[in-house]
Write a protein that holds these residues in place. Structure first.
Motif, mmCIF file in Angstrom:
data_model
loop_
_atom_site.group_PDB
_atom_site.id
_atom_site.type_symbol
_atom_site.label_atom_id
_atom_site.label_comp_id
_atom_site.label_asym_id
_atom_site.label_seq_id
_atom_site.Cartn_x
_atom_site.Cartn_y
_atom_site.Cartn_z
ATOM 1 N N ALA A 160 -11.729 11.603 8.939
ATOM 2 C CA ALA A 160 -13.063 11.328 8.409
ATOM 3 C C ALA A 160 -13.010 11.155 6.893
ATOM 4 O O ALA A 160 -13.667 10.265 6.331
ATOM 5 C CB ALA A 160 -14.010 12.466 8.786
ATOM 6 N N ALA A 161 -12.220 11.991 6.228
ATOM 7 C CA ALA A 161 -12.078 11.882 4.767
ATOM 8 C C ALA A 161 -11.383 10.582 4.388
ATOM 9 O O ALA A 161 -11.734 9.937 3.387
ATOM 10 C CB ALA A 161 -11.291 13.079 4.237
ATOM 11 N N TYR A 162 -10.410 10.185 5.201
ATOM 12 C CA TYR A 162 -9.679 8.932 4.948
ATOM 13 C C TYR A 162 -10.613 7.736 5.134
ATOM 14 O O TYR A 162 -10.598 6.791 4.329
ATOM 15 C CB TYR A 162 -8.497 8.851 5.910
ATOM 16 C CG TYR A 162 -7.576 7.662 5.701
ATOM 17 C CD1 TYR A 162 -6.616 7.686 4.693
ATOM 18 C CD2 TYR A 162 -7.639 6.550 6.521
ATOM 19 C CE1 TYR A 162 -5.752 6.618 4.511
ATOM 20 C CE2 TYR A 162 -6.778 5.474 6.339
ATOM 21 C CZ TYR A 162 -5.837 5.519 5.340
ATOM 22 O OH TYR A 162 -4.987 4.456 5.160
ATOM 23 N N LYS B 136 -5.448 -0.243 -2.192
ATOM 24 C CA LYS B 136 -4.318 0.466 -2.789
ATOM 25 C C LYS B 136 -4.774 1.687 -3.580
ATOM 26 O O LYS B 136 -4.259 2.798 -3.381
ATOM 27 C CB LYS B 136 -3.517 -0.480 -3.693
ATOM 28 C CG LYS B 136 -2.271 0.164 -4.304
ATOM 29 C CD LYS B 136 -1.415 -0.858 -5.005
ATOM 30 C CE LYS B 136 -2.029 -1.268 -6.320
ATOM 31 N NZ LYS B 136 -1.942 -0.162 -7.327
ATOM 32 N N ASP B 137 -5.731 1.504 -4.473
ATOM 33 C CA ASP B 137 -6.199 2.624 -5.290
ATOM 34 C C ASP B 137 -6.972 3.644 -4.452
ATOM 35 O O ASP B 137 -6.884 4.847 -4.711
ATOM 36 C CB ASP B 137 -7.080 2.116 -6.430
ATOM 37 C CG ASP B 137 -6.283 1.345 -7.471
ATOM 38 O OD1 ASP B 137 -5.051 1.525 -7.527
ATOM 39 O OD2 ASP B 137 -6.888 0.564 -8.227
ATOM 40 N N ASN B 138 -7.725 3.159 -3.447
ATOM 41 C CA ASN B 138 -8.476 4.080 -2.588
ATOM 42 C C ASN B 138 -7.533 5.025 -1.860
ATOM 43 O O ASN B 138 -7.769 6.238 -1.782
ATOM 44 C CB ASN B 138 -9.303 3.302 -1.566
ATOM 45 C CG ASN B 138 -10.412 2.488 -2.203
ATOM 46 O OD1 ASN B 138 -10.216 1.879 -3.241
ATOM 47 N ND2 ASN B 138 -11.576 2.449 -1.573
ATOM 48 N N ILE B 139 -6.464 4.465 -1.282
ATOM 49 C CA ILE B 139 -5.509 5.288 -0.529
ATOM 50 C C ILE B 139 -4.756 6.220 -1.470
ATOM 51 O O ILE B 139 -4.522 7.396 -1.155
ATOM 52 C CB ILE B 139 -4.543 4.393 0.265
ATOM 53 C CG1 ILE B 139 -5.317 3.602 1.331
ATOM 54 C CG2 ILE B 139 -3.440 5.223 0.920
ATOM 55 C CD1 ILE B 139 -4.499 2.556 2.060
ATOM 56 N N LEU C 96 0.824 -1.207 0.000
ATOM 57 C CA LEU C 96 0.000 0.000 0.000
ATOM 58 C C LEU C 96 0.858 1.257 0.000
ATOM 59 O O LEU C 96 1.978 1.257 0.517
ATOM 60 C CB LEU C 96 -0.915 -0.002 1.225
ATOM 61 C CG LEU C 96 -1.893 -1.174 1.323
ATOM 62 C CD1 LEU C 96 -2.677 -1.091 2.637
ATOM 63 C CD2 LEU C 96 -2.851 -1.199 0.135
ATOM 64 N N PRO C 97 0.351 2.371 -0.550
ATOM 65 C CA PRO C 97 1.080 3.645 -0.515
ATOM 66 C C PRO C 97 1.239 4.140 0.922
ATOM 67 O O PRO C 97 0.752 3.518 1.869
ATOM 68 C CB PRO C 97 0.170 4.585 -1.329
ATOM 69 C CG PRO C 97 -0.726 3.699 -2.118
ATOM 70 C CD PRO C 97 -0.926 2.467 -1.268
ATOM 71 N N VAL C 98 1.914 5.264 1.080
ATOM 72 C CA VAL C 98 2.053 5.877 2.397
ATOM 73 C C VAL C 98 0.668 6.044 3.020
ATOM 74 O O VAL C 98 -0.307 6.363 2.324
ATOM 75 C CB VAL C 98 2.781 7.236 2.328
ATOM 76 C CG1 VAL C 98 4.268 7.057 2.169
ATOM 77 C CG2 VAL C 98 2.230 8.092 1.193
ATOM 78 N N SER C 99 0.601 5.829 4.307
ATOM 79 C CA SER C 99 -0.693 5.764 4.989
ATOM 80 C C SER C 99 -1.012 7.034 5.772
ATOM 81 O O SER C 99 -0.169 7.927 5.922
ATOM 82 C CB SER C 99 -0.691 4.578 5.956
ATOM 83 O OG SER C 99 0.265 4.796 6.985
ATOM 84 N N LEU C 100 -2.224 7.064 6.283
ATOM 85 C CA LEU C 100 -2.601 8.163 7.179
ATOM 86 C C LEU C 100 -1.728 8.119 8.421
ATOM 87 O O LEU C 100 -1.343 9.169 8.953
ATOM 88 C CB LEU C 100 -4.078 8.047 7.561
ATOM 89 C CG LEU C 100 -4.603 9.128 8.521
ATOM 90 C CD1 LEU C 100 -4.513 10.506 7.879
ATOM 91 C CD2 LEU C 100 -6.043 8.829 8.931
ATOM 92 N N GLN C 101 -1.392 6.925 8.896
ATOM 93 C CA GLN C 101 -0.517 6.804 10.060
ATOM 94 C C GLN C 101 0.842 7.448 9.784
ATOM 95 O O GLN C 101 1.425 8.103 10.660
ATOM 96 C CB GLN C 101 -0.330 5.325 10.439
ATOM 97 C CG GLN C 101 -1.555 4.695 11.076
ATOM 98 C CD GLN C 101 -2.559 4.173 10.058
ATOM 99 O OE1 GLN C 101 -2.532 4.535 8.881
ATOM 100 N NE2 GLN C 101 -3.471 3.323 10.509
#
Length: 251
Positions: free
Chosen positions: A178-180, A229-232, A128-133
């Motif tokens: 919330a957006a994430y 993956k695409d969502n993030i 997965l790409p870079v995350s919210l974390q």
């Protein structure tokens, strides 16, 4: 693990990057295009450890090495931007690697780049790409200028603070969360349907802590699914500039 096996999986862009960095260190006969087209065979190059490459490149290949080990793990390496040297290195498990904010205390006033691996989450090698974390760590660490994630093929995904970046306050962070959440719930499947049902229940039963905990657990599991993956990726393409970040991903 043999370094040869790691390099053979690295994307052409990574090989080209490495070739440019190391070109002066190889004998002329080692610079045939066929070597780089097929992947660098380090068994043909004497004493790899003596090759002079930047610590940023070392960090990259160490992270990829950990992802391609028999038991893949996440490795985190901090590079001091002022010196270009490795300041900190940690190895975690198959899902994460914890770096405490206290690790930055000895380096107050300095800025860093954080390199780390994102282990594959399915048998196809999807990362997965870079995350919210990853963003939240950057937001809470004034000295952390950029976070780069690698997959096992050597491709990168990163967030980098713009010069105008300012730390998000609590309400701004909650809005971004919330957006994430909305982004990873984009799509209809059994997981998202159940989570949406639980969220509707909590709206009318705000005291239901157990349900809230279940929602959090289900969201954490959902965001690690390969379909995310695409969502993030889309989330960051739409929101990175709004929080004064530059986003890039080859994943």
């Amino acid at each position: 693990m043999q370094i040869t096996k790691i390099i053979s999986n690295i994307a052409k862009s990574a090989i080209k990057d490495y070739k440019a960095t190391c070109k002066k260190e190889f004998q002329p006969q080692k610079l045939q295009n066929s070597i780089f087209d097929k992947g660098i065979d380090f068994e043909k190059i004497a004493n790899f450890n003596s090759i002079k490459i930047s610590d940023n490149m070392k960090a990259k290949f160490k992270c990829i090495d950990a992802l391609n080990s028999p038991n893949p793990v996440e490795r985190v390496i901090l590079i001091d931007k002022a010196t270009g040297k490795i300041a900190l290195e940690r190895t975690g498990d198959a899902q994460n690697c914890a770096v405490m904010f206290s690790n930055f205390d000895p380096y107050k006033g300095r800025t860093f780049i954080l390199h780390h691996g994102h282990p594959a989450i399915d048998n196809k090698g999807t990362s997965l790409p870079v995350s919210l974390q990853d963003f939240l760590v950057m937001n809470d660490s004034s000295g952390l200028d950029q976070v780069i994630a690698y997959n096992k093929a050597g491709q990168q995904s990163y967030l980098k603070k713009k010069a105008c970046f300012e730390k998000l306050n609590h309400s701004q962070v909650e809005k971004l969360k919330a957006a994430y959440t909305k982004a990873i719930l984009n799509g209809i499947n059994n997981d998202t349907t159940k989570i949406n049902e639980l969220m509707q229940y909590v709206k009318s039963h705000p005291e239901a802590r157990g349900v809230k905990a279940e929602i959090a657990e289900r969201l954490n599991s959902l965001q690690l699914h390969s379909s995310m993956k695409d969502n993030i990726d889309n989330f960051w393409r739409e929101n990175a500039s709004k929080v004064n970040m530059t986003y890039y991903s080859e994943f």
